[in-house]
Design a protein around this motif. Structure first.
Motif, PDB file in Angstrom:
ATOM      1  N   SER A  71      30.188 119.877  47.415  1.00 55.54           N
ATOM      2  CA  SER A  71      31.056 120.733  46.048  1.00 55.54           C
ATOM      3  C   SER A  71      31.388 119.676  44.489  1.00 55.54           C
ATOM      4  O   SER A  71      31.277 118.902  44.940  1.00 55.54           O
ATOM      5  CB  SER A  71      32.066 121.496  46.887  1.00 55.54           C
ATOM      6  OG  SER A  71      33.282 120.584  47.219  1.00 55.54           O
TER       7      SER A  71
ATOM      8  N   HIS B 264      33.913 119.405  41.003  1.00 50.64           N
ATOM      9  CA  HIS B 264      34.703 120.038  39.657  1.00 50.64           C
ATOM     10  C   HIS B 264      34.546 118.412  38.468  1.00 50.64           C
ATOM     11  O   HIS B 264      34.378 117.486  39.102  1.00 50.64           O
ATOM     12  CB  HIS B 264      36.217 119.621  40.832  1.00 50.64           C
ATOM     13  CG  HIS B 264      36.956 120.193  39.836  1.00 50.64           C
ATOM     14  ND1 HIS B 264      37.882 120.722  40.125  1.00 50.64           N
ATOM     15  CD2 HIS B 264      37.521 119.267  38.693  1.00 50.64           C
ATOM     16  CE1 HIS B 264      38.833 120.643  39.267  1.00 50.64           C
ATOM     17  NE2 HIS B 264      38.775 120.075  38.306  1.00 50.64           N
TER      18      HIS B 264
ATOM     19  N   ASP C  31      38.478 119.055  49.605  1.00 49.06           N
ATOM     20  CA  ASP C  31      36.802 119.954  48.912  1.00 49.06           C
ATOM     21  C   ASP C  31      37.095 120.035  47.659  1.00 49.06           C
ATOM     22  O   ASP C  31      37.883 120.306  46.735  1.00 49.06           O
ATOM     23  CB  ASP C  31      36.740 121.154  49.639  1.00 49.06           C
ATOM     24  CG  ASP C  31      36.274 122.337  48.636  1.00 49.06           C
ATOM     25  OD1 ASP C  31      35.296 121.797  47.879  1.00 49.06           O
ATOM     26  OD2 ASP C  31      36.179 123.596  48.578  1.00 49.06           O
TER      27      ASP C  31
ATOM     28  N   ALA D  36      35.735 121.768  44.936  1.00 52.35           N
ATOM     29  CA  ALA D  36      35.675 123.219  44.302  1.00 52.35           C
ATOM     30  C   ALA D  36      37.221 123.296  43.987  1.00 52.35           C
ATOM     31  O   ALA D  36      37.167 124.288  43.915  1.00 52.35           O
ATOM     32  CB  ALA D  36      34.437 123.669  45.019  1.00 52.35           C
ATOM     33  N   GLU D  37      37.927 123.265  45.191  1.00 51.47           N
ATOM     34  CA  GLU D  37      39.320 123.632  45.632  1.00 51.47           C
ATOM     35  C   GLU D  37      40.460 122.826  45.221  1.00 51.47           C
ATOM     36  O   GLU D  37      41.371 123.243  45.792  1.00 51.47           O
ATOM     37  CB  GLU D  37      39.781 124.415  46.731  1.00 51.47           C
ATOM     38  CG  GLU D  37      38.217 125.032  47.718  1.00 51.47           C
ATOM     39  CD  GLU D  37      38.488 126.416  46.985  1.00 51.47           C
ATOM     40  OE1 GLU D  37      39.183 127.455  46.531  1.00 51.47           O
ATOM     41  OE2 GLU D  37      37.191 127.305  46.919  1.00 51.47           O
ATOM     42  N   THR D  38      39.893 121.499  44.827  1.00 53.74           N
ATOM     43  CA  THR D  38      41.131 120.854  44.720  1.00 53.74           C
ATOM     44  C   THR D  38      41.813 120.902  42.714  1.00 53.74           C
ATOM     45  O   THR D  38      40.733 121.040  42.084  1.00 53.74           O
ATOM     46  CB  THR D  38      40.291 119.144  44.877  1.00 53.74           C
ATOM     47  OG1 THR D  38      40.298 119.408  46.164  1.00 53.74           O
ATOM     48  CG2 THR D  38      41.460 118.332  44.364  1.00 53.74           C
TER      49      THR D  38
END
Length: 545
Positions: free
Chosen positions: A190, A192, A233, A235-237
């Motif tokens: 993932s 970000h 993760d 993408a989820e942070t």
């Protein structure tokens, strides 16, 4: 959108076993490595003609009827079970021949067809199988005498092993980023992107960071990856970065951390814990490069700030002067300045209205005689994942569903063709890399179409959707601009995961073209944008060795 597979069913009558006792319990399960997606299970076929007039029918079947695996992935412990009459195990030493689909291979170097001898309890276990980059109609076969068993293999996209970036100059549009510093055998899971840094999570769950080149403003210069020491993760942070002060603020499992590197990004970053504000774990964060301040909103709707360095670091002060819980907020950052903008619980606009560099603590109501908007206000224009950005003034939506831009005493309506329609739509504001005010662009994606407004050049919202002659039935799902001035472009992503780039912002008719340099096997879930770059995770041109 992620690729999908149609369900494939091979009909096989099973009446031959209807009067037979059930076979012994199956004891092993196939293990798949590199699985990154889910597809519908496909049926399998077992060809087993009746060989005895008594009705006793030998059986040969895969323990798992179908498999899902990523391209270049590995499938382990595939089990096949054989009986003489539907209930009795075939004797040990019985030969079962395995034929792999074209392009698949055994990891240990065995060749297909491969003869295996039955172990105890009528089982054989295949050696690990590696998938090719792509395959159509993949079926693995098992034969024993006149019996045939087959199992479908549904092959999905490969695990992303390369990261591509669309940089400011876009010649070519996308380039593969260097992989310096990454561990051997890595794979991207993932991503970000923030304004100044890009974070990725590898297959082992570890979080790594690289800096966008601060000298050239492109992603093509020296890029080295460093481990943050965190497991998260990407993408989820929640992550916010400053392009100037080399700090990133991260929220991982309810705890704040900072990742700090040298100005040249030539040394391993320092990852340090940072105490949460008194209000608890943040729900949104921001970092300003102007003065070097961390900002955090807590779940109770209060806003806090703390210096990024010095003896007061980690001591949070509540930003006051507006009724809580707040409705929305963002930080307008610049070189040597930062401005806090808040929509309070009353729907009014608040700002510290200061560019002196002092860390703001008290806000004031920005409503004045020339204000044209209708209270209450609903939300600001912000980028995808960061509440700190450059540009001038605040763009926000009022109770009438219109977008206004407030900068000093100027309060202009930029609603254009979207007048009265913006009440619940996300306004995506381009993050300008160093806090410059040139060409602040707002994008809105609605109904599969793309709209843009240019605040700096006083151009209200206009429809700039690429023509259907290019989209071929696809719709727009995401967009942003990159950079400013002559090098600025607009990126648009369609529902087929194709990235389009325009030659200009809003004025005139944008000329769209498909972005060059995209990977042939695009990971549709791996497209991430910040203010300067569009990042794309893509499958390899060939399976890694």
């Amino acid at each position: 959108m992620p690729p999908t597979l149609e369900k494939v069913t091979i009909a096989t009558p099973d009446s031959r076993r209807s009067e037979q006792p059930p076979p012994p319990p199956l004891r092993r399960r196939a293990v798949m490595k590199g699985v990154v997606w889910t597809a519908p299970a496909a049926a399998f076929s077992v060809a087993a003609p009746a060989l005895a007039a008594s009705g006793a029918t030998p059986t040969l079947e895969f323990e798992v009827p179908s498999f899902e695996m990523a391209s270049c992935g590995t499938l382990e412990e595939v089990v096949i079970h054989a009986t003489t009459d539907g209930s009795q195990h075939v004797p040990p030493g019985t030969v079962i021949t395995i034929t792999l689909p074209e392009g698949f291979e055994f990891v240990d170097g065995s060749t297909s067809p491969l003869e295996l001898t039955v172990e105890a309890e009528g089982m054989v276990v295949l050696p690990a199988v590696r998938a090719p980059l792509s395959s159509d109609g993949a079926v693995v076969e098992a034969r024993s005498g006149s019996l045939l068993a087959t199992a479908e293999i549904a092959l999905g996209p490969p695990v992303g092993t390369r990261l591509y970036a669309g940089n400011v100059s876009f010649v070519p549009h996308f380039l593969a980023l260097p992989e310096t510093g990454l561990p051997s055998g890595y794979r991207f899971e993932s991503i970000h992107a923030t304004d100044g840094a890009v974070f990725v999570t590898l297959g082992d769950g570890t979080l790594w960071v690289a800096r966008e080149n601060p000298t050239t403003g492109t992603a093509t210069g020296p890029v080295t990856w460093y481990s943050t020491g965190l497991v998260a993760d990407a993408a989820e942070t929640l992550i916010s970065s400053s392009p100037n002060v080399y700090d990133s603020l991260l929220l991982v499992d309810g705890a704040l951390h900072t990742v700090t590197v040298s100005g040249t990004w030539t040394t391993t970053p320092t990852t340090s814990p940072l105490a949460n504000p008194p209000g608890g774990a943040p729900v949104q964060i921001g970092v300003s490069n102007g003065v070097g301040t961390f900002y955090a909103e807590t779940a109770d709707g209060r806003l806090w700030s703390t210096p990024r360095s010095g003896g007061s670091r980690g001591t949070w002060s509540q930003i006051t002067g507006f009724p809580t819980p707040l409705t929305d907020w963002f930080i307008q950052r610049g070189n040597g300045s930062e401005v806090v903008w808040v929509i309070g619980a009353d729907g009014a606009l608040y700002s510290n209205n200061a560019t002196t560099g002092a860390r703001p603590s008290v806000l004031t109501n920005r409503r004045h005689a020339s204000a044209a908007w209708v209270a209450p206000l609903s939300h600001f224009a912000k980028n995808h994942a960061d509440s700190a950005m450059g540009g001038s003034g605040a763009a926000f939506v009022d109770a009438g569903g219109n977008m206004f831009h407030s900068s000093g005493a100027q309060n202009r309506d930029f609603s254009g063709v979207l007048a009265g329609q913006l009440g619940d739509l996300e306004l995506l504001r381009t993050v300008d890399s160093l806090g410059a005010t040139t060409n602040t662009i707002i994008h809105v994606v609605d109904g599969g179409r793309l709209y843009a407004a240019d605040l700096t050049n006083s151009v209200p919202f206009a429809d700039i959707t690429p023509p259907q002659s290019l989209l071929q039935g696809a719709t727009i799902v995401d967009a942003h601009s990159t950079g400013s001035g002559l090098s600025g472009r607009t990126f648009a992503i369609d529902s087929n995961s194709v990235v389009w780039v325009s030659n200009r912002y809003v004025s005139g008719t944008p000329r769209w073209s498909r972005a060059d340099g995209l990977p042939a096997r695009l990971d549709a879930d791996g497209i991430v944008q910040d203010g300067k770059f569009t990042y794309v995770l893509g499958g390899p041109d060939s399976c890694p060795s």
